[in-house]
Design an enzyme around this catalytic site. Structure first.
Site, PDB file in Angstrom:
ATOM      1  N   ARG A 150       0.826  -1.216   0.000  1.00 24.19           N
ATOM      2  CA  ARG A 150       0.000   0.000   0.000  1.00 24.19           C
ATOM      3  C   ARG A 150       0.852   1.255   0.000  1.00 24.19           C
ATOM      4  O   ARG A 150       0.399   2.325  -0.418  1.00 24.19           O
ATOM      5  CB  ARG A 150      -0.984  -0.035   1.177  1.00 24.19           C
ATOM      6  CG  ARG A 150      -2.070  -1.095   0.990  1.00 24.19           C
ATOM      7  CD  ARG A 150      -2.953  -1.202   2.217  1.00 24.19           C
ATOM      8  NE  ARG A 150      -2.240  -1.627   3.403  1.00 24.19           N
ATOM      9  CZ  ARG A 150      -1.973  -2.892   3.716  1.00 24.19           C
ATOM     10  NH1 ARG A 150      -2.380  -3.868   2.933  1.00 24.19           N
ATOM     11  NH2 ARG A 150      -1.307  -3.183   4.803  1.00 24.19           N
ATOM     12  N   GLU A 153       5.905 -11.236  13.956  1.00 22.31           N
ATOM     13  CA  GLU A 153       5.437 -11.738  15.249  1.00 22.31           C
ATOM     14  C   GLU A 153       6.162 -13.046  15.604  1.00 22.31           C
ATOM     15  O   GLU A 153       6.603 -13.241  16.720  1.00 22.31           O
ATOM     16  CB  GLU A 153       3.933 -11.966  15.144  1.00 22.31           C
ATOM     17  CG  GLU A 153       3.243 -11.808  16.462  1.00 22.31           C
ATOM     18  CD  GLU A 153       1.737 -11.893  16.268  1.00 22.31           C
ATOM     19  OE1 GLU A 153       1.266 -11.649  15.141  1.00 22.31           O
ATOM     20  OE2 GLU A 153       1.066 -12.219  17.253  1.00 22.31           O
TER      21      GLU A 153
HETATM   22  P1  AMP Z   1       5.361  -2.761  11.354  1.00 19.24           P
HETATM   23  O1  AMP Z   1       6.619  -3.287  10.758  1.00 19.24           O
HETATM   24  O2  AMP Z   1       4.900  -3.557  12.539  1.00 19.24           O
HETATM   25  O3  AMP Z   1       5.458  -1.272  11.656  1.00 19.24           O
HETATM   26  O4  AMP Z   1       4.205  -2.960  10.284  1.00 19.24           O
HETATM   27  C1  AMP Z   1       4.064  -2.094   9.228  1.00 19.24           C
HETATM   28  C2  AMP Z   1       3.564  -2.763   7.987  1.00 19.24           C
HETATM   29  O5  AMP Z   1       2.539  -3.704   8.235  1.00 19.24           O
HETATM   30  C3  AMP Z   1       2.989  -1.714   7.049  1.00 19.24           C
HETATM   31  O6  AMP Z   1       3.486  -1.954   5.746  1.00 19.24           O
HETATM   32  C4  AMP Z   1       1.493  -1.893   7.142  1.00 19.24           C
HETATM   33  O7  AMP Z   1       0.916  -1.864   5.872  1.00 19.24           O
HETATM   34  C5  AMP Z   1       1.274  -3.242   7.795  1.00 19.24           C
HETATM   35  N1  AMP Z   1       0.408  -3.186   8.984  1.00 19.24           N
HETATM   36  C6  AMP Z   1       0.762  -3.458  10.257  1.00 19.24           C
HETATM   37  N2  AMP Z   1      -0.271  -3.385  11.086  1.00 19.24           N
HETATM   38  C7  AMP Z   1      -1.332  -3.035  10.347  1.00 19.24           C
HETATM   39  C8  AMP Z   1      -2.727  -2.790  10.641  1.00 19.24           C
HETATM   40  N3  AMP Z   1      -3.219  -2.879  11.883  1.00 19.24           N
HETATM   41  N4  AMP Z   1      -3.526  -2.436   9.620  1.00 19.24           N
HETATM   42  C9  AMP Z   1      -3.048  -2.334   8.373  1.00 19.24           C
HETATM   43  N5  AMP Z   1      -1.764  -2.565   8.024  1.00 19.24           N
HETATM   44  C10 AMP Z   1      -0.908  -2.909   9.000  1.00 19.24           C
END
Ligand code: AMP
Length: 171
Positions: free
Chosen positions: A59, A96
């Protein structure tokens, strides 16, 4: 940014139990909300002479391309392992359970180029931190990170403390 929050659809327990997925497609399909969001994401960086916007799969490509056009910048994709066609550099980031890897073409960024990183959601910050590592390995100068949404309780911003972080909406 309460106004734009109306265009984010929260999907409980998707893609798995406990996750509240932030669906941005209602925002993307609205001519008002999409244009407003892109304008606001780009605005702080208008005078910053950004050379390239690094967009995070998937996205981030949509928002990053529009922000890049607004800034008169080029676009560079960061993709999941194995998707880019040319020689790439790699950084791993934590999921995770376990790790995954992100890649950037080795010739995507020239030393000293001014880089803005764009994605839709800042959650734990692991993804963006890996992208920062890739940009720095390439010699790029990071001007900032621009997100549409920040999930504050996950404290992703702490992982990105070395760069300017902007988000339009917080949850
Ligand atoms: P992070 O590495 O945990 O910051 O996750 C970021 C990536 O995961 C981004 O590219 C987001 O598109 C996706 N992402 C993580 N959590 C969500 C959520 N609750 N809703 C939508 N996309 C998420």
């Amino acid at each position: 940014m309460e106004d734009l929050k109306k265009y984010i659809r929260e999907i409980p327990d998707w893609p798995k139990p406990g996750i509240s997925f932030k669906d941005i497609t209602p925002l993307l399909k609205s001519r008002y909300a999409f244009n407003r969001a892109v304008d606001l994401m780009a605005h702080p960086f208008l005078e910053k002479e950004v050379d390239k916007v690094v967009c995070i799969e998937a996205r981030g490509f949509i928002l990053g391309a529009a922000v890049a056009y607004k800034l008169g910048a080029g676009i560079v994709p960061v993709r999941k392992k194995g998707k880019l066609p040319y020689r790439s550099i790699r950084a791993s980031y934590q999921l995770e359970y376990g790790f995954d890897e992100l890649e950037l073409h080795e010739d995507a960024i020239m030393p000293g180029e001014r880089i803005l990183i764009v994605d839709d959601v800042l959650a734990t910050g692991g993804t963006a931190a890996a992208v920062i590592e890739l940009v720095r390995k390439s010699g790029g100068a990071i001007i900032g990170c621009s997100f549409l949404i920040e999930l504050e309780n996950l404290k992703g911003r702490e992982k990105l403390s070395s760069v300017e972080v902007l988000s339009l909406m917080s949850y």
